[in-house]
Design an enzyme around this catalytic site. Structure first.
Site, PDB file in Angstrom:
ATOM      1  N   ASP A  18       0.971  -1.199   0.058  1.00  0.00           N
ATOM      2  CA  ASP A  18      -0.047   0.026   0.040  1.00  0.00           C
ATOM      3  C   ASP A  18       0.837   1.145   0.137  1.00  0.00           C
ATOM      4  O   ASP A  18       2.076   1.043   0.415  1.00  0.00           O
ATOM      5  CB  ASP A  18      -0.760   0.085   1.208  1.00  0.00           C
ATOM      6  CG  ASP A  18      -1.814   1.353   1.455  1.00  0.00           C
ATOM      7  OD1 ASP A  18      -2.348   1.614   0.430  1.00  0.00           O
ATOM      8  OD2 ASP A  18      -1.805   1.729   2.590  1.00  0.00           O
ATOM      9  N   ASP A  20      -0.505   5.074   0.989  1.00  0.00           N
ATOM     10  CA  ASP A  20      -0.900   5.833   2.068  1.00  0.00           C
ATOM     11  C   ASP A  20      -0.874   5.336   3.411  1.00  0.00           C
ATOM     12  O   ASP A  20      -1.628   4.408   3.556  1.00  0.00           O
ATOM     13  CB  ASP A  20      -1.934   6.596   1.609  1.00  0.00           C
ATOM     14  CG  ASP A  20      -1.984   7.779   0.562  1.00  0.00           C
ATOM     15  OD1 ASP A  20      -1.483   8.619   0.840  1.00  0.00           O
ATOM     16  OD2 ASP A  20      -2.779   7.436  -0.396  1.00  0.00           O
ATOM     17  N   ASP A 193      -1.967  -1.018   5.942  1.00  0.00           N
ATOM     18  CA  ASP A 193      -2.286  -0.191   7.111  1.00  0.00           C
ATOM     19  C   ASP A 193      -3.637  -0.082   7.555  1.00  0.00           C
ATOM     20  O   ASP A 193      -4.072  -0.374   8.476  1.00  0.00           O
ATOM     21  CB  ASP A 193      -1.652   0.906   7.305  1.00  0.00           C
ATOM     22  CG  ASP A 193      -2.108   1.833   6.601  1.00  0.00           C
ATOM     23  OD1 ASP A 193      -2.163   1.904   5.321  1.00  0.00           O
ATOM     24  OD2 ASP A 193      -2.551   3.143   6.972  1.00  0.00           O
TER      25      ASP A 193
END
Length: 246
Positions: A18, A20, A193
């Site tokens: 990922d 961001d 996250d």
């Protein structure tokens, strides 16, 4: 060098990640929605709805980003001025390039912002990095995504409930890997996250979930195996050890 060229080079590992909140220390789109969109309370409500299953990630992200009232170019400038890259990511990237480990960024965000952040750090060619993310397009009544007043919306990469199905991206590699010779099959890793990473949680051979964030909470609740990490320094150590024993 997009799929399946990475596999044709027969790497021992492929690292999916990922962007961001994973490569960056904060989720820049959450920050923009809080500061230039409908604010933290509505953002929390929207994210919780995804976690509860009452709203899809596609629906939530469109709602969130359409609340932003400044043009895309201003969003990118504000984001670059505000965000920080995890201190360990560039050393990880440099190591990955040196040993031939491809990095595939799977993001629910926008290609344009990711490129704007990474190119000054790793070079305009983004050597060894593939970006699989969405684009932006003008909303009805606007001529450009760079106008203020809610001029742009997200142009999703696919028709799934995620808008950009990270799980399917990893599955494409896994399915291709199935026809490779036993000694040539790479290990697939993924780091994430947040809520946009839930779909990919069960697809990689090894999952890294950021400490204290929504993905780790989800994995604990669903009993999905994962390695908890605080930063890319620990990811680098674990990945190096895995490459050494593989």
């Amino acid at each position: 060098m997009p799929f399946p060229d990475y596999l044709d080079r027969k790497p021992r590992l492929i690292f999916f990640t990922d962007f961001d909140g994973t490569i960056t220390t904060v989720d820049v789109w959450d920050w923009l929605v809080m500061t230039e969109g409908y604010g933290p309370e509505e953002l929390h409500r929207s994210n919780q709805a995804v976690m509860d299953g009452t709203m899809t990630f596609r629906e939530a992200s469109r709602e969130q980003l359409e609340s932003i009232q400044i043009g895309l170019d201003k969003c990118i400038k504000k984001a670059i001025a505000h965000l920080r890259i995890d201190d360990g990511f560039i050393p990880f990237y440099q190591w990955a390039v040196s040993v031939g480990v491809p990095i595939v960024i799977l993001s629910g965000g926008l290609v344009s912002l990711i490129e704007a952040v990474l190119k000054p750090l790793v070079g305009d060619e983004l050597l060894g990095i593939e970006i699989v993310a969405n684009e932006a397009m003008p909303r009805d009544g606007f001529q450009s995504v760079n106008q203020d007043g809610g001029s742009w919306t997200i142009d999703f990469r696919d028709d799934t409930v995620y808008g950009n199905d990270k799980a399917q991206a990893i599955r494409s590699y896994a399915e291709y890997r199935d026809v490779m010779a036993p000694g040539e099959k790479p290990i697939l890793l993924f780091a994430g996250d947040g809520v946009s990473d839930i779909g990919a949680a069960k697809q990689a051979d090894l999952l890294f979930a950021k400490q204290g964030q929504d993905l780790a909470k989800y994995c604990r609740h669903q009993r999905v195996p994962f390695v908890e990490y605080r930063n890319w320094k620990s990811i680098l150590r674990t990945t190096q050890d895995l490459l050494w024993v593989s």
